[in-house]
Design an enzyme around this catalytic site. Structure first.
Site, PDB file in Angstrom:
ATOM      1  N   LYS A 194       0.850  -1.196   0.000  1.00  0.00           N
ATOM      2  CA  LYS A 194       0.000   0.000   0.000  1.00  0.00           C
ATOM      3  C   LYS A 194       0.884   1.243   0.000  1.00  0.00           C
ATOM      4  CE  LYS A 194      -1.937   2.878   2.746  1.00  0.00           C
ATOM      5  NZ  LYS A 194      -1.863   4.084   1.904  1.00  0.00           N
ATOM      6  N   THR A 249       6.116   7.438  13.627  1.00  0.00           N
ATOM      7  CA  THR A 249       6.110   6.632  14.860  1.00  0.00           C
ATOM      8  C   THR A 249       4.673   6.440  15.349  1.00  0.00           C
ATOM      9  OG1 THR A 249       8.338   7.285  15.437  1.00  0.00           O
ATOM     10  CG2 THR A 249       6.904   6.652  17.273  1.00  0.00           C
ATOM     11  N   GLY A 252       3.112   3.823  13.221  1.00  0.00           N
ATOM     12  CA  GLY A 252       3.825   2.560  13.475  1.00  0.00           C
ATOM     13  C   GLY A 252       3.287   1.869  14.721  1.00  0.00           C
ATOM     14  N   CYS A 305      13.437  10.742   6.763  1.00  0.00           N
ATOM     15  CA  CYS A 305      13.329  10.163   8.114  1.00  0.00           C
ATOM     16  C   CYS A 305      14.600  10.390   8.918  1.00  0.00           C
ATOM     17  CB  CYS A 305      13.026   8.677   8.024  1.00  0.00           C
ATOM     18  SG  CYS A 305      14.214   7.786   7.013  1.00  0.00           S
ATOM     19  N   GLU A 403       9.794  15.718  15.508  1.00  0.00           N
ATOM     20  CA  GLU A 403      10.161  15.561  14.096  1.00  0.00           C
ATOM     21  C   GLU A 403       9.330  16.552  13.276  1.00  0.00           C
ATOM     22  OE1 GLU A 403       8.868  12.049  11.925  1.00  0.00           O
ATOM     23  OE2 GLU A 403      10.866  11.867  11.065  1.00  0.00           O
TER      24      GLU A 403
HETATM   25  P1  NAD Z   1       2.370   8.215   7.974  1.00  0.00           P
HETATM   26  O1  NAD Z   1       2.725   7.375   9.139  1.00  0.00           O
HETATM   27  O2  NAD Z   1       1.305   9.214   8.128  1.00  0.00           O
HETATM   28  O3  NAD Z   1       1.940   7.306   6.713  1.00  0.00           O
HETATM   29  C1  NAD Z   1       2.726   6.218   6.286  1.00  0.00           C
HETATM   30  C2  NAD Z   1       1.826   5.189   5.645  1.00  0.00           C
HETATM   31  O4  NAD Z   1       0.889   4.736   6.631  1.00  0.00           O
HETATM   32  C3  NAD Z   1       0.994   5.719   4.479  1.00  0.00           C
HETATM   33  O5  NAD Z   1       0.879   4.718   3.489  1.00  0.00           O
HETATM   34  C4  NAD Z   1      -0.369   5.973   5.117  1.00  0.00           C
HETATM   35  O6  NAD Z   1      -1.433   5.882   4.199  1.00  0.00           O
HETATM   36  C5  NAD Z   1      -0.430   4.853   6.134  1.00  0.00           C
HETATM   37  N1  NAD Z   1      -1.339   5.160   7.248  1.00  0.00           N
HETATM   38  C6  NAD Z   1      -1.696   6.383   7.717  1.00  0.00           C
HETATM   39  N2  NAD Z   1      -2.587   6.260   8.723  1.00  0.00           N
HETATM   40  C7  NAD Z   1      -2.811   4.935   8.895  1.00  0.00           C
HETATM   41  C8  NAD Z   1      -3.640   4.177   9.774  1.00  0.00           C
HETATM   42  N3  NAD Z   1      -4.421   4.770  10.683  1.00  0.00           N
HETATM   43  N4  NAD Z   1      -3.607   2.833   9.684  1.00  0.00           N
HETATM   44  C9  NAD Z   1      -2.825   2.224   8.755  1.00  0.00           C
HETATM   45  N5  NAD Z   1      -2.048   2.887   7.883  1.00  0.00           N
HETATM   46  C10 NAD Z   1      -2.016   4.230   7.951  1.00  0.00           C
HETATM   47  O7  NAD Z   1       3.745   8.879   7.537  1.00  0.00           O
HETATM   48  P2  NAD Z   1       3.993   9.946   6.399  1.00  0.00           P
HETATM   49  O8  NAD Z   1       3.569  11.273   6.884  1.00  0.00           O
HETATM   50  O9  NAD Z   1       3.430   9.441   5.115  1.00  0.00           O
HETATM   51  O10 NAD Z   1       5.589   9.877   6.276  1.00  0.00           O
HETATM   52  C11 NAD Z   1       6.425  10.583   7.090  1.00  0.00           C
HETATM   53  C12 NAD Z   1       6.943   9.721   8.224  1.00  0.00           C
HETATM   54  O11 NAD Z   1       7.618   8.573   7.696  1.00  0.00           O
HETATM   55  C13 NAD Z   1       7.976  10.445   9.040  1.00  0.00           C
HETATM   56  O12 NAD Z   1       7.722  10.235  10.407  1.00  0.00           O
HETATM   57  C14 NAD Z   1       9.288   9.784   8.634  1.00  0.00           C
HETATM   58  O13 NAD Z   1      10.300   9.865   9.587  1.00  0.00           O
HETATM   59  C15 NAD Z   1       8.857   8.389   8.375  1.00  0.00           C
HETATM   60  N6  NAD Z   1       9.822   7.678   7.513  1.00  0.00           N
HETATM   61  C16 NAD Z   1      10.660   6.759   8.089  1.00  0.00           C
HETATM   62  C17 NAD Z   1      11.625   6.120   7.318  1.00  0.00           C
HETATM   63  C18 NAD Z   1      12.582   5.129   7.938  1.00  0.00           C
HETATM   64  O14 NAD Z   1      13.233   4.410   7.194  1.00  0.00           O
HETATM   65  N7  NAD Z   1      12.709   5.070   9.247  1.00  0.00           N
HETATM   66  C19 NAD Z   1      11.720   6.396   5.953  1.00  0.00           C
HETATM   67  C20 NAD Z   1      10.850   7.331   5.402  1.00  0.00           C
HETATM   68  C21 NAD Z   1       9.894   7.973   6.190  1.00  0.00           C
END
Ligand code: NAD
Length: 499
Positions: A194, A249, A252, A305, A403
């Site tokens: 996804k 986070t 996650g 990230c 962040e």
């Molecule tokens: P996000 O957590 O909002 O979304 C990430 C994914 O999760 C998307 O596909 C989104 O649709 C999905 N998602 C959102 N809400 C959800 C829910 N309630 N249930 C299930 N899935 C859901 O993150 P973002 O804003 O898209 O990305 C930025 C974040 O990603 C930052 O915190 C960044 O640090 C992190 N990131 C981490 C790494 C790493 O390798 N550690 C790499 C890239 C980005």
């Protein structure tokens, strides 16, 4: 990158973007798929604010269809039980397909996520490298023969898990997808991916290229849609055997709950960061350190990230460093991501822009503004934030702890090693850390003491397929890349054979 791409002009890229075909339909069981409810979401170009196309918004019934297709493919065995050489050749063919379509894939990421076109091209090459690397790896891994009594043979083997789900963000759309797909597929699993709401097109195109490269139907399925619908449905699905997530986070942690409330699937998390970047008075190369500090926070407009968003300067070098930093920041060029001269693109969305703008207000209240601190209009785009540096940032400030995911750098001074390490570790995150010193003993002491998955000395944020990448503390669970990145998508099977 080929020399013809390097010489492509802004007008060329604009022309190619205008003639791209954009297909937002889901991809299930080896072909494009029409969702049951017919719902969609708009893919918005953050540079222009206009809609590029409609993207399928998969619902729970579509997720069921994708997981079913993945399960069928796994049980048929055309991939899960294929000869290792077959899997290698197919993943390498996919790497070639990605390279052959580099321009198209980079354009999709640039248009949807506002990525500077040359950075997007680099991401495409890194995605191709991952398919090459894990394709090569999987037919060179051996299992183990354990010590055992006479007339008994005990072996320990790695087996694919079954159906792996991957949920990824928008900041490196194709690359983030490849980080999950390459090892999970190399291990013999079927995958349901996804992508993020903001950036689904390159992952959908990748699925088509994978089929052309010979991946059997159902082995790779792409289900775009909303996180709280499609993402949650995957997180709670009893037919998903493991899930790899990259994102915040906060989300996650939700995946851990989804797993606990469903089938206890292993959940591997790559989450947020607030990486410290320490520069000691004995920094061996001030110019390189300044360049790296700028790249470490302003690449992809800070939406990284492992962005090195906390600059920790030892007192003896701080003034000189800040002067050079400001001069280097002045050379950044905000503009249209399709213009090869641009080095600072817009933020990915209005929501991300609003969030970062709020932090500018917080920063002005908490600390001292050195440069930037305002929003910009560039090449007619509205979602730009000027490269911003705040000094006198203290560990209890929100600027230091949270962040921001934008082009905002916080600077804190320290006097000695003890204070440096205390400041660096004063964070809930532990993704990456970097330091500059000419003292080898100090380099080793800091590699030991810094709470981060990756520590880079005299460089910033080193990463490659050969070395594990991931976080300590609330930056995540598990590692991507390298052997560790593949083994997490495999089950260990112990066999005892009495003879
Ligand atoms: P996000 O957590 O909002 O979304 C990430 C994914 O999760 C998307 O596909 C989104 O649709 C999905 N998602 C959102 N809400 C959800 C829910 N309630 N249930 C299930 N899935 C859901 O993150 P973002 O804003 O898209 O990305 C930025 C974040 O990603 C930052 O915190 C960044 O640090 C992190 N990131 C981490 C790494 C790493 O390798 N550690 C790499 C890239 C980005």
């Amino acid at each position: 990158m080929s020399s013809s791409l390097l010489s492509t002009t802004h007008a060329d890229w604009q022309h190619r973007a205008a003639t791209l075909s954009l297909d937002g339909a889901a991809y299930i069981d080896g072909h494009r798929y029409v969702t049951r409810q017919g719902e969609s979401l708009a893919s918005i170009n953050p540079m222009t604010g206009t809609s590029l196309t409609e993207i399928a918004a998969c619902g729970p019934a579509d997720i069921d269809a994708a997981v079913d297709a993945a399960r069928r493919a796994f049980e048929l065995g055309a991939w899960s039980r294929a000869e290792p050489t077959t899997r290698r050749r197919c993943l390498q063919a996919l790497a070639t397909q990605v390279r052959d379509h580099a321009e198209e894939l980079a354009l999709l990421d640039s248009l949807e996520a506002g990525k500077c076109i040359h950075e997007a091209l680099d991401d495409v090459e890194e995605a191709a490298l991952l398919f090459d690397w894990f394709g090569e790896l999987q037919d060179k891994c051996y299992d183990q023969l354990a010590p055992s009594p006479n007339r008994v043979q005990a072996t320990v083997a790695h087996e694919p898990l079954g159906v792996v789900a991957a949920v990824v963000p928008w900041n490196f759309p194709l690359h983030n997808a490849a980080v999950k797909l390459a090892p999970a597929l190399a291990a013999g699993n079927s995958v349901v991916l996804k992508p993020a709401e903001e950036s689904s097109l390159s992952a959908l195109r990748l699925a088509e290229l994978a089929t052309q490269a010979g991946l059997p139907p159902g082995v790779l399925n792409v289900v775009p849609g909303y996180g709280h619908v499609a993402g949650e449905a995957l997180g709670r699905h009893a037919g998903v055997d493991a899930l790899g997530f990259t994102g915040s986070t906060e989300i996650g942690k939700r995946f851990l709950v989804y797993s606990g409330e469903s089938n206890m699937k292993p959940v591997w998390l790559e989450c947020g960061g607030k990486s410290p970047h320490l520069v000691f008075d004995d920094c061996p190369d001030l110019e390189a350190a300044v360049d790296n500090a700028v790249a470490g926070i302003f690449t992809n407009a800070g939406q990284v990230c492992s962005a090195h968003s906390r600059l920790l300067l030892q007192e003896g070098i701080a003034e000189r460093f800040l002067e050079a930093l400001q001069a280097r920041i002045a050379t950044l060029v905000p503009g249209d991501p399709l213009d090869p001269a641009t080095t600072l693109g817009p933020l990915v969305s209005q929501a991300q822009f609003d969030k970062v703008r709020d932090y500018l207000t917080v920063g002005k209240r908490e600390a001292t503004l050195l440069c930037g601190g305002e929003t910009l209009q560039a090449a007619g785009g509205d979602l730009f934030v000027a490269p911003t540096v705040f000094t006198d940032v203290e560990p209890h400030h929100r600027l230091f702890q949270e962040e921001i995911f934008g082009p905002v750098l916080s600077v804190t001074r320290f006097s000695d090693e003890r204070q440096g390490v205390t400041l660096a570790n004063a964070s809930q995150y532990g993704l990456a850390a970097s330091l500059w010193t000419a003292d080898l003993g100090r380099a080793h002491r800091f590699c030991d003491a810094l709470q981060a998955g990756t520590v880079t000395v005299n460089g910033v944020d080193a990463v490659s397929p050969q070395t594990p990448f991931g976080g300590m503390k609330q930056s995540g669970i598990g590692r991507d890349y390298a052997l560790a990145g593949m083994h997490k998508y495999m089950a260990l099977k112990t066999r005892w054979i009495h003879y």
